[in-house]
Scaffold this motif. Sequence first.
Motif, mmCIF file in Angstrom:
data_model
loop_
_atom_site.group_PDB
_atom_site.id
_atom_site.type_symbol
_atom_site.label_atom_id
_atom_site.label_comp_id
_atom_site.label_asym_id
_atom_site.label_seq_id
_atom_site.Cartn_x
_atom_site.Cartn_y
_atom_site.Cartn_z
ATOM 1 N N UNK A 119 0.858 -1.178 0.000
ATOM 2 C CA UNK A 119 0.000 0.000 0.000
ATOM 3 C C UNK A 119 0.894 1.227 0.000
ATOM 4 N N UNK A 120 0.353 2.351 -0.489
ATOM 5 C CA UNK A 120 1.115 3.598 -0.435
ATOM 6 C C UNK A 120 0.204 4.781 -0.686
ATOM 7 N N UNK A 121 0.719 5.959 -0.339
ATOM 8 C CA UNK A 121 0.055 7.226 -0.605
ATOM 9 C C UNK A 121 0.899 8.034 -1.587
ATOM 10 N N UNK A 122 0.248 8.984 -2.241
ATOM 11 C CA UNK A 122 0.968 9.879 -3.141
ATOM 12 C C UNK A 122 0.209 11.166 -3.318
ATOM 13 N N UNK A 123 0.868 12.121 -3.979
ATOM 14 C CA UNK A 123 0.200 13.360 -4.324
ATOM 15 C C UNK A 123 0.988 14.596 -3.955
ATOM 16 N N UNK A 124 0.331 15.729 -4.101
ATOM 17 C CA UNK A 124 0.950 17.015 -3.829
ATOM 18 C C UNK A 124 0.189 18.114 -4.541
ATOM 19 N N UNK B 188 4.546 6.633 -3.744
ATOM 20 C CA UNK B 188 4.989 5.391 -3.097
ATOM 21 C C UNK B 188 5.321 5.613 -1.625
ATOM 22 N N UNK B 189 4.539 6.461 -0.939
ATOM 23 C CA UNK B 189 4.802 6.764 0.468
ATOM 24 C C UNK B 189 4.291 5.639 1.356
ATOM 25 N N UNK B 190 5.215 4.903 1.931
ATOM 26 C CA UNK B 190 4.882 3.838 2.860
ATOM 27 C C UNK B 190 6.031 3.721 3.849
#
Length: 298
Positions: free
Chosen positions: A146-151, A212-214
Motif C-alpha cells: 500500500x502507499x500514498x501519493x500526491x501534492x 509510493x509513500x509507505x
Amino acid sequence: MTDTDAFAERKIRASDWFRALRDEIVAAFEGLEQSHDTGPFSDDAPGAFEVTPTSRTAEDGSDAGGGLMSVMRGGRVFEKVGVNVSTVYGTLGEAAQKSMAARGVPGIESDPRFWASGISLVAHMRNPHVPAVHMNTRMFWTPNAWWFGGGSDLNPCIEYDEDTAHFHATQKAHLDPHGPALYPELKAWADEYFYIPHRKRARGVGGIFMDDRNTGDWDADFALTQDIGRAFLPAYLPLVEKRRVMPCDAADRETQLVHRGLYAEYNLVYDRGTKFGLATGHDANAVLMSLPPLAKWI
C-alpha cells in the motif's frame, strides 16, 4: 504483507476523506465565483460546477468502481476547473502490472488485484494574472503493498515572486509537523517530477510531490496526506483573491495561452496519473479533465 480485511476500514477512511476534501474545495471555488463583483469578467454570470458520475468497467464488463467528475466552465474567475474524486478497484492489466513491478511493487504480477482512491484537481483561470494550479492526493492498495501519493504545484503564466513564496510557505507550515526534513524533500521531488525534458524547463514554479509513500505506519502516512490536502486552499485562495481584480489585456491572454501549451504537453506525455487512468480503463473524460480549454503553440 497487507490483509484485505484489516485494510477495509482504512480504505473507507481514505475514500471518505478524499470526498470531504472535494466537497470543501468545490464550495470554496463556487464562493469565489459568487464573490467576484469587481474587476475583469465580474459582469459575467457566476459559474457553477456540473457534476457527473464516472465509472470504471473491468475487462470482463463488470463494475469496477467510479466517482464524481465536477467541472466548471466559463465562470467569472475560472475558465475551466475540474475537481474529480474516485474509488476504483479490480485487476491490473499486464502493462500496468509490469510498470508497477518495475517500480518495485511486491507480488503485483502474481496477485494483480488493486484498489485506489483519490482526488485530482486542475484549475485554469480567466484572468492571466491568476495562476493555474494542480493538486491531487491518493491511496493505492494491493494484497502485498500500500502507499500514498500526491501534492500540489503552482503554474502561473505571469509570475509574482510573492505568490510563489506564499504558496511554498503555506505548504511548508503544513508539512513541518511531520518532520523538518519533509518539506525540502517533497519540494525537490516536485521540481524533478514537474519538469518538461523536451522544453528543458519546469512546468511552473513548483510545490510539493510524493509517491509510493509507505513508512510502515499507515496512520502517520495518512495524516501527512491529509495535511497536504489541507494546505491547498490556504495556499491558493489568497492568490486568486489578490490577482482576479487585476486589469489584463490581449498580450496577457497570449502569454497565458502559450503557457497552457506547456501544461498540455506535460500532462499528455509525462504525467503518471494520466497514463495510469487511461491504461486501467477509467472514464477518459475524467482522466483528461486536466487539459486546458484553450492553448496555443508558437
